[in-house]
Design an enzyme around this catalytic site. Structure first.
Site, PDB file in Angstrom:
ATOM      1  N   GLU A  65      81.748  57.551  32.129  1.00  0.00           N
ATOM      2  CA  GLU A  65      80.981  56.916  31.048  1.00  0.00           C
ATOM      3  C   GLU A  65      79.472  57.067  31.235  1.00  0.00           C
ATOM      4  OE1 GLU A  65      81.074  52.681  28.875  1.00  0.00           O
ATOM      5  OE2 GLU A  65      80.414  52.554  30.931  1.00  0.00           O
ATOM      6  N   HIS A 161      74.539  47.743  36.156  1.00  0.00           N
ATOM      7  CA  HIS A 161      74.413  48.248  34.796  1.00  0.00           C
ATOM      8  C   HIS A 161      74.504  47.088  33.804  1.00  0.00           C
ATOM      9  CE1 HIS A 161      76.103  52.384  36.163  1.00  0.00           C
ATOM     10  NE2 HIS A 161      74.829  52.548  35.864  1.00  0.00           N
ATOM     11  N   CYS A 248      83.456  52.065  32.799  1.00  0.00           N
ATOM     12  CA  CYS A 248      82.899  53.246  33.481  1.00  0.00           C
ATOM     13  C   CYS A 248      83.882  54.404  33.561  1.00  0.00           C
ATOM     14  CB  CYS A 248      82.512  52.916  34.913  1.00  0.00           C
ATOM     15  SG  CYS A 248      81.687  51.363  35.151  1.00  0.00           S
TER      16      CYS A 248
END
Ligand code: GLY
Length: 254
Positions: A65, A161, A248
Site C-alpha cells: 500500500e 502512518h 498496508c
C-alpha cells in the site's frame, strides 16, 4: 466499490524488515499462511486479487500500500521515506500501467508513503510523519487537484502512518484511536473510538460493505459491529511485528 486488489507475497527477508514494535521476529511460515488467508478474505469480499511475487531485495515490500496512491482518476507513485524501501516503487509503476492511463509520481525532495493517506470520497487526508513530508504531500495534493480531487494535511505526533491510528469506513464513520480522537479536522465524522489497549485495531479496512479488522480485538469488534458493519477478523500478527496492518498489505482498485 473496489473490484481488484494487488498484494505482494512476503519474502523471507521480511525478518529484517523495519520495525519499532518490539514484538519479536516474524515467523515466516506463519506469515505466509496469514497472507494467504488475507487474500482469501479479499476474494470473499468480491475482489480479484493479483499476487505479485516476493521480492527478497526489499524486506518491507509486502506492505504494498505504501508505494502508490490509487484513486478513481489516477495512480500516484509515492516516494518512500526510508532508504531501504525507496526502490519498491519501480516495479509497482510497471504493474499499475496495466490498470491506469494516468500515472503521476512524487519527486525528491518529497517523501510520501500512502499509509499516510486516507481517502474520504474525493478528499484525501495526508499525514505528515517521519515518512511523509510537506513537500511530498504538497505534490500529491497538486496531482489530486489536477484530476478534480482535493487533499489536506494532518500532523502526526506519535504513530508511524496516519492509517496506523485512523480508518475511514464510509457513511461518515471514522475509526480512531489516541491522538486522532481529538484532532479538529476529524470532529465532523462519527468517531468509532478504539481504546488504547486495542489501538492496533484502528487500522482496519472497508471492503465493499464488509470491514476487515485484525483478529483478537473484541472491544474494537463490538464497537465497529455496533455501527452496523459486517466484520471479518483476519489474523495478521506476523505483520504487526513489522508495524504493518491490514491496510498496508494491499492496494485496492476501483
Ligand atoms: N515495516 C513497515 C515499515 O516500516 O515500512
Amino acid at each position: 466499490m473496489f473490484n481488484r486488489a494487488i498484494v505482494r507475497t512476503p519474502g523471507e527477508s521480511m525478518l529484517s524488515g523495519l520495525t519499532t514494535a518490539n514484538l519479536g521476529l516474524p515467523n515466516y511460515e506463519k506469515a505466509l499462511v496469514q497472507h494467504a488467508e488475507y487474500i482469501k478474505v479479499l476474494e470473499e469480499c468480491g475482489l480479484q486479487v493479483s499476487v505479485l511475487a516476493k521480492n527478497e531485495q526489499y524486506p518491507d515490500s509486502t506492505f504494498v500500500e505504501d508505494v502508490a496512491l490509487l484513486t478513481k482518476e489516477c495512480a500516484i507513485i509515492t516516494k518512500p521515506g526510508t532508504p531501504s524501501r525507496s526502490g519498491e516503487t519501480v516495479e509497482i509503476k510497471k504493474v499499475l500501467k496495466d490498470y491506469y492511463l494516468n500515472i503521476e509520481e512524487v519527486r525528491e525532495p518529497g517523501i510520501v508513503e500512502a499509509g499516510d493517506i486516507m481517502m474520504v470520497g474525493s478528499h484525501f487526508y495526508l499525514g505528515i510523519s517521519a515518512r511523509t513530508n510537506e513537500n511530498g504531500a504538497g505534490q500529491v495534493i497538486e496531482f489530486l487537484k489536477k484530476y478534480g480531487m482535493s487533499g489536506s494535511l494532518v500532523k502526526l505526533d506519535k504513530v508511524l502512518h496516519l492509517k496506523t491510528g485512523v480508518s475511514y469506513l464510509e457513511q461518515n464513520n471514522l475509526v480512531a484511536t489516541g491522538e486522532f480522537l481529538t484532532k479538529e479536522e476529524f470532529q465532523n465524522f462519527n468517531i468509532l473510538e478504539i481504546a488504547d489497549d486495542e489501538s492496533y485495531a484502528a487500522n482496519c479496512i472497508w471492503v465493499n460493505d464488509r470491514v476487515l479488522i485484525p483478529k483478537g480485538y473484541p472491544k474494537a469488534r463490538e464497537t465497529i459491529a455496533s455501527a452496523g458493519y459486517s466484520i471479518i477478523e483476519v489474523d495478521v500478527t506476523e505483520f504487526q511485528k513489522l508495524d504493518g496492518g491490514l491496510s498496508c498489505l494491499s492496494l485496492r482498485l476501483f
